[in-house]
Write a protein that holds these residues in place. Structure first.
Motif, PDB file in Angstrom:
ATOM      1  N   THR A  82       0.839  -1.204   0.000  1.00 50.49           N
ATOM      2  CA  THR A  82       0.000   0.000   0.000  1.00 50.49           C
ATOM      3  C   THR A  82       0.871   1.250   0.000  1.00 50.49           C
ATOM      4  O   THR A  82       0.575   2.239  -0.689  1.00 50.49           O
ATOM      5  N   HIS A  83       1.968   1.198   0.748  1.00 47.31           N
ATOM      6  CA  HIS A  83       2.888   2.334   0.793  1.00 47.31           C
ATOM      7  C   HIS A  83       3.486   2.597  -0.589  1.00 47.31           C
ATOM      8  O   HIS A  83       3.513   3.746  -1.069  1.00 47.31           O
ATOM      9  N   THR A  84       3.952   1.540  -1.256  1.00 46.42           N
ATOM     10  CA  THR A  84       4.503   1.684  -2.606  1.00 46.42           C
ATOM     11  C   THR A  84       3.431   2.176  -3.581  1.00 46.42           C
ATOM     12  O   THR A  84       3.701   3.024  -4.446  1.00 46.42           O
ATOM     13  N   PHE A  85       2.224   1.659  -3.442  1.00 40.76           N
ATOM     14  CA  PHE A  85       1.101   2.075  -4.285  1.00 40.76           C
ATOM     15  C   PHE A  85       0.862   3.578  -4.137  1.00 40.76           C
ATOM     16  O   PHE A  85       0.681   4.295  -5.134  1.00 40.76           O
ATOM     17  N   ASN A  86       0.873   4.056  -2.901  1.00 41.18           N
ATOM     18  CA  ASN A  86       0.645   5.491  -2.652  1.00 41.18           C
ATOM     19  C   ASN A  86       1.770   6.345  -3.231  1.00 41.18           C
ATOM     20  O   ASN A  86       1.527   7.457  -3.734  1.00 41.18           O
ATOM     21  N   LEU A  87       3.008   5.853  -3.159  1.00 42.34           N
ATOM     22  CA  LEU A  87       4.128   6.591  -3.757  1.00 42.34           C
ATOM     23  C   LEU A  87       3.952   6.704  -5.263  1.00 42.34           C
ATOM     24  O   LEU A  87       4.182   7.768  -5.850  1.00 42.34           O
ATOM     25  N   MET A  88       3.541   5.627  -5.898  1.00 46.78           N
ATOM     26  CA  MET A  88       3.287   5.663  -7.339  1.00 46.78           C
ATOM     27  C   MET A  88       2.142   6.609  -7.680  1.00 46.78           C
ATOM     28  O   MET A  88       2.208   7.385  -8.641  1.00 46.78           O
ATOM     29  N   GLN A  89       1.119   6.559  -6.869  1.00 47.99           N
ATOM     30  CA  GLN A  89      -0.070   7.385  -7.110  1.00 47.99           C
ATOM     31  C   GLN A  89       0.262   8.872  -7.034  1.00 47.99           C
ATOM     32  O   GLN A  89      -0.296   9.688  -7.787  1.00 47.99           O
ATOM     33  N   ASN A  90       1.192   9.214  -6.155  1.00 47.37           N
ATOM     34  CA  ASN A  90       1.555  10.624  -5.950  1.00 47.37           C
ATOM     35  C   ASN A  90       2.783  11.042  -6.750  1.00 47.37           C
ATOM     36  O   ASN A  90       3.316  12.140  -6.546  1.00 47.37           O
ATOM     37  N   GLY A  91       3.253  10.170  -7.635  1.00 48.31           N
ATOM     38  CA  GLY A  91       4.357  10.528  -8.518  1.00 48.31           C
ATOM     39  C   GLY A  91       5.731  10.420  -7.915  1.00 48.31           C
ATOM     40  O   GLY A  91       6.706  10.901  -8.506  1.00 48.31           O
ATOM     41  N   TYR A  92       5.848   9.778  -6.742  1.00 53.89           N
ATOM     42  CA  TYR A  92       7.153   9.651  -6.091  1.00 53.89           C
ATOM     43  C   TYR A  92       7.875   8.350  -6.436  1.00 53.89           C
ATOM     44  O   TYR A  92       8.999   8.118  -5.989  1.00 53.89           O
ATOM     45  N   ALA A  93       7.242   7.488  -7.205  1.00 50.69           N
ATOM     46  CA  ALA A  93       7.867   6.227  -7.605  1.00 50.69           C
ATOM     47  C   ALA A  93       7.381   5.856  -8.994  1.00 50.69           C
ATOM     48  O   ALA A  93       6.256   6.182  -9.388  1.00 50.69           O
ATOM     49  N   THR A  94       8.238   5.202  -9.744  1.00 49.93           N
ATOM     50  CA  THR A  94       7.916   4.751 -11.096  1.00 49.93           C
ATOM     51  C   THR A  94       8.088   3.235 -11.166  1.00 49.93           C
ATOM     52  O   THR A  94       8.748   2.641 -10.311  1.00 49.93           O
ATOM     53  N   PRO A  95       7.521   2.587 -12.201  1.00 52.14           N
ATOM     54  CA  PRO A  95       7.686   1.136 -12.315  1.00 52.14           C
ATOM     55  C   PRO A  95       9.141   0.702 -12.383  1.00 52.14           C
ATOM     56  O   PRO A  95       9.532  -0.286 -11.770  1.00 52.14           O
ATOM     57  N   SER A  96       9.970   1.461 -13.119  1.00 50.18           N
ATOM     58  CA  SER A  96      11.378   1.083 -13.253  1.00 50.18           C
ATOM     59  C   SER A  96      12.112   1.192 -11.932  1.00 50.18           C
ATOM     60  O   SER A  96      12.965   0.366 -11.606  1.00 50.18           O
ATOM     61  N   ALA A  97      11.761   2.185 -11.127  1.00 55.54           N
ATOM     62  CA  ALA A  97      12.431   2.370  -9.844  1.00 55.54           C
ATOM     63  C   ALA A  97      11.937   1.393  -8.796  1.00 55.54           C
ATOM     64  O   ALA A  97      12.640   1.101  -7.828  1.00 55.54           O
ATOM     65  N   SER A  98      10.725   0.881  -8.973  1.00 57.14           N
ATOM     66  CA  SER A  98      10.121   0.027  -7.953  1.00 57.14           C
ATOM     67  C   SER A  98      10.176  -1.454  -8.293  1.00 57.14           C
ATOM     68  O   SER A  98       9.831  -2.281  -7.466  1.00 57.14           O
ATOM     69  N   SER A  99      10.604  -1.789  -9.515  1.00 55.78           N
ATOM     70  CA  SER A  99      10.466  -3.177  -9.962  1.00 55.78           C
ATOM     71  C   SER A  99      11.487  -4.111  -9.356  1.00 55.78           C
ATOM     72  O   SER A  99      11.177  -5.256  -9.050  1.00 55.78           O
ATOM     73  N   GLY A 100      12.745  -3.657  -9.197  1.00 55.91           N
ATOM     74  CA  GLY A 100      13.792  -4.561  -8.740  1.00 55.91           C
ATOM     75  C   GLY A 100      13.959  -5.731  -9.689  1.00 55.91           C
ATOM     76  O   GLY A 100      14.354  -6.823  -9.285  1.00 55.91           O
ATOM     77  N   GLY A 101      13.661  -5.531 -10.970  1.00 54.39           N
ATOM     78  CA  GLY A 101      13.754  -6.603 -11.948  1.00 54.39           C
ATOM     79  C   GLY A 101      12.435  -7.315 -12.185  1.00 54.39           C
ATOM     80  O   GLY A 101      12.294  -8.052 -13.161  1.00 54.39           O
ATOM     81  N   GLU A 102      11.459  -7.106 -11.297  1.00 58.37           N
ATOM     82  CA  GLU A 102      10.150  -7.765 -11.435  1.00 58.37           C
ATOM     83  C   GLU A 102       9.184  -6.789 -12.088  1.00 58.37           C
ATOM     84  O   GLU A 102       8.253  -6.269 -11.480  1.00 58.37           O
ATOM     85  N   TRP A 103       9.435  -6.543 -13.375  1.00 55.76           N
ATOM     86  CA  TRP A 103       8.787  -5.449 -14.082  1.00 55.76           C
ATOM     87  C   TRP A 103       7.285  -5.641 -14.246  1.00 55.76           C
ATOM     88  O   TRP A 103       6.531  -4.668 -14.226  1.00 55.76           O
ATOM     89  N   LEU A 104       6.824  -6.883 -14.405  1.00 48.12           N
ATOM     90  CA  LEU A 104       5.400  -7.096 -14.653  1.00 48.12           C
ATOM     91  C   LEU A 104       4.571  -6.706 -13.425  1.00 48.12           C
ATOM     92  O   LEU A 104       3.531  -6.048 -13.546  1.00 48.12           O
ATOM     93  N   TRP A 105       5.037  -7.105 -12.245  1.00 51.56           N
ATOM     94  CA  TRP A 105       4.342  -6.729 -11.014  1.00 51.56           C
ATOM     95  C   TRP A 105       4.302  -5.213 -10.862  1.00 51.56           C
ATOM     96  O   TRP A 105       3.249  -4.635 -10.544  1.00 51.56           O
ATOM     97  N   ALA A 106       5.449  -4.554 -11.097  1.00 51.82           N
ATOM     98  CA  ALA A 106       5.510  -3.102 -10.954  1.00 51.82           C
ATOM     99  C   ALA A 106       4.596  -2.404 -11.957  1.00 51.82           C
ATOM    100  O   ALA A 106       3.945  -1.408 -11.624  1.00 51.82           O
ATOM    101  N   ARG A 107       4.504  -2.940 -13.169  1.00 58.99           N
ATOM    102  CA  ARG A 107       3.638  -2.336 -14.189  1.00 58.99           C
ATOM    103  C   ARG A 107       2.166  -2.477 -13.815  1.00 58.99           C
ATOM    104  O   ARG A 107       1.368  -1.561 -14.032  1.00 58.99           O
ATOM    105  N   ILE A 108       1.798  -3.630 -13.275  1.00 60.81           N
ATOM    106  CA  ILE A 108       0.407  -3.834 -12.861  1.00 60.81           C
ATOM    107  C   ILE A 108       0.045  -2.873 -11.736  1.00 60.81           C
ATOM    108  O   ILE A 108      -1.013  -2.226 -11.771  1.00 60.81           O
ATOM    109  N   MET A 109       0.931  -2.762 -10.750  1.00 60.60           N
ATOM    110  CA  MET A 109       0.666  -1.850  -9.640  1.00 60.60           C
ATOM    111  C   MET A 109       0.585  -0.403 -10.126  1.00 60.60           C
ATOM    112  O   MET A 109      -0.308   0.360  -9.723  1.00 60.60           O
TER     113      MET A 109
END
Length: 382
Positions: A82-109
């Motif tokens: 939920t914390h990561t989701f909120n960071l993405m929602q507010n523009g503080y995180a991107t899929p590439s920065a949050s994926s850690g190599g697990e790009w599909l999960w990060a893209r879905i979120m």
């Protein structure tokens, strides 16, 4: 109508979730066992394939119940996601920065965070994938006994936990289950499709490279479970002899940052409070040994030779052998899950496909009750 249903599920307090889930599954297991005990002979083996409507209904209810859970600390990693989701929602995180190599999960979120903006919708979809793919695996392998196969999965020791905590791992492993169902039970083109599908799981959680490697080995290299059992036994002796050195070796590879921290003991007190102890886990080993012993009984002592079961059993045994090598790592239950998610499949496949004993329906009922009895006991003492 739909809003009322959604409101009902979302209004259930987090503290009640475990109680509701485990006691509901207890009732389902008792009801199913009573039906099996009331039958005679081996009727399960001769059931006709049909659309599993009741199974689908129960699965949908579980998905709504688990997916609409409140965002509370009772649910472990749910809070972190939920914390990561909120960071993405507010523009503080991107899929590439949050994926850690697990790009599909990060893209879905990221799609949900920037689209609907509703974290509950995101968790609802993850549980749809987690339980829905489980059901698809059961339907694929057991079209005539989908309910009983799915009940074994629902009643499994780790199922509830990975629906609310470790959810990314749970979703990835459900993808692997469908891959196994295709690779084990299909034609050659379907088998290769299953192997290719298994690679999708790595884009959700890199740790699934372990069961995927085991699956590929089961399809192309180790054709009989007896060979895998020898490896499993050797892993026990090797783990006892070399101790933490195997874990240190895998940590040095830097394959997965989180796994590396577990090997090297880099975890805080809050994390450690969620795990009872480290060291050689004889209790976990005993639990893990049951499918191995069952496989030995069927394939060595009774000489059953079924290509699909051999693939399923070898995949489980090889993945579990790796966990034995790193059994002393903190949170080794997370490593164990990389084989445990296949546990119900190894148990229920022979019960629903092989003519093992006279009066097999009643013996299946007993095994189901013992299987869930362990899960329920662990829930009571946790």
């Amino acid at each position: 109508m739909i809003e009322s249903i959604l409101h009902f599920f979302s209004s259930i307090p987090g503290a009640a979730y475990g109680t509701i889930f485990y006691n509901t599954v207890l009732v389902l297991c008792l009801f199913t066992a009573f039906r099996l005990v009331s039958s005679t002979g081996n009727s399960l083996l001769y059931s006709k394939p049909s659309l599993p409507v009741p199974t689908i209904v129960v699965t949908v209810i579980i998905i709504l119940f688990m997916g609409l859970r409140p965002n509370e600390s009772y649910f472990g990693d749910t809070f972190s996601y939920t914390h990561t989701f909120n960071l993405m929602q507010n523009g503080y995180a991107t899929p590439s920065a949050s994926s850690g190599g697990e790009w599909l999960w990060a893209r879905i979120m990221f799609a949900f965070a920037t689209g609907s903006g509703d974290v509950h919708a995101f968790f609802l979809v993850t549980d749809l994938l987690y339980y829905g793919l489980m059901l698809l695996c059961c339907w694929r392998l057991f079209p005539n006994n989908t309910w009983l196969a799915m009940l074994f999965f629902i009643a499994s020791f780790s199922t509830y936990s990975y629906g609310v905590n470790g959810i990314r791992n749970g979703v990835a492993c459900s993808v692997v289950l469908v891959a196994i169902a295709l690779a084990a039970g299909g034609t050659k083109p379907e088998r290769y499709a299953g192997l290719l599908l298994s690679l999708v799981a790595i884009a959700i959680h890199r740790s699934t490279a372990l069961p995927i490697a085991a699956l590929w080995a089961a399809v192309f290299i180790i054709r009989h479970p007896k060979q895998a059992i020898y490896i499993w036994v050797a892993a026990i002796f090797l783990s006892l002899l070399v101790g933490n050195r195997v874990g240190d070796f895998f940590a040095s590879l830097g394959f997965d940052d989180r796994m590396t921290s577990y090997f090297q003991g880099q975890y805080d007190a809050k994390d450690m409070a969620q795990f009872s102890r480290t060291g050689f886990r004889w209790d976990f080993l005993l639990y893990s040994a049951m499918p191995v012993l069952f496989t030995w009984y069927l394939t060595v002592k009774r000489n059953f030779n079924d290509r699909a079961f051999n693939i399923i059993a070898v995949t489980y045994i090889l993945a579990n052998a790796f966990w034995i090598l790193v059994i002393r790592a903190a949170f080794s239950n997370r490593f164990a899950y990389l084989s445990w998610f296949m546990y119900p499949l190894v148990i229920c496949y022979p019960l629903l496909r092989f003519n093992i004993w006279p009066d097999q329906d009643r013996k299946t009922a007993l095994i189901l009750l013992l299987f869930y009895g362990f899960t329920y006991l662990m829930y009571l003492i946790s």
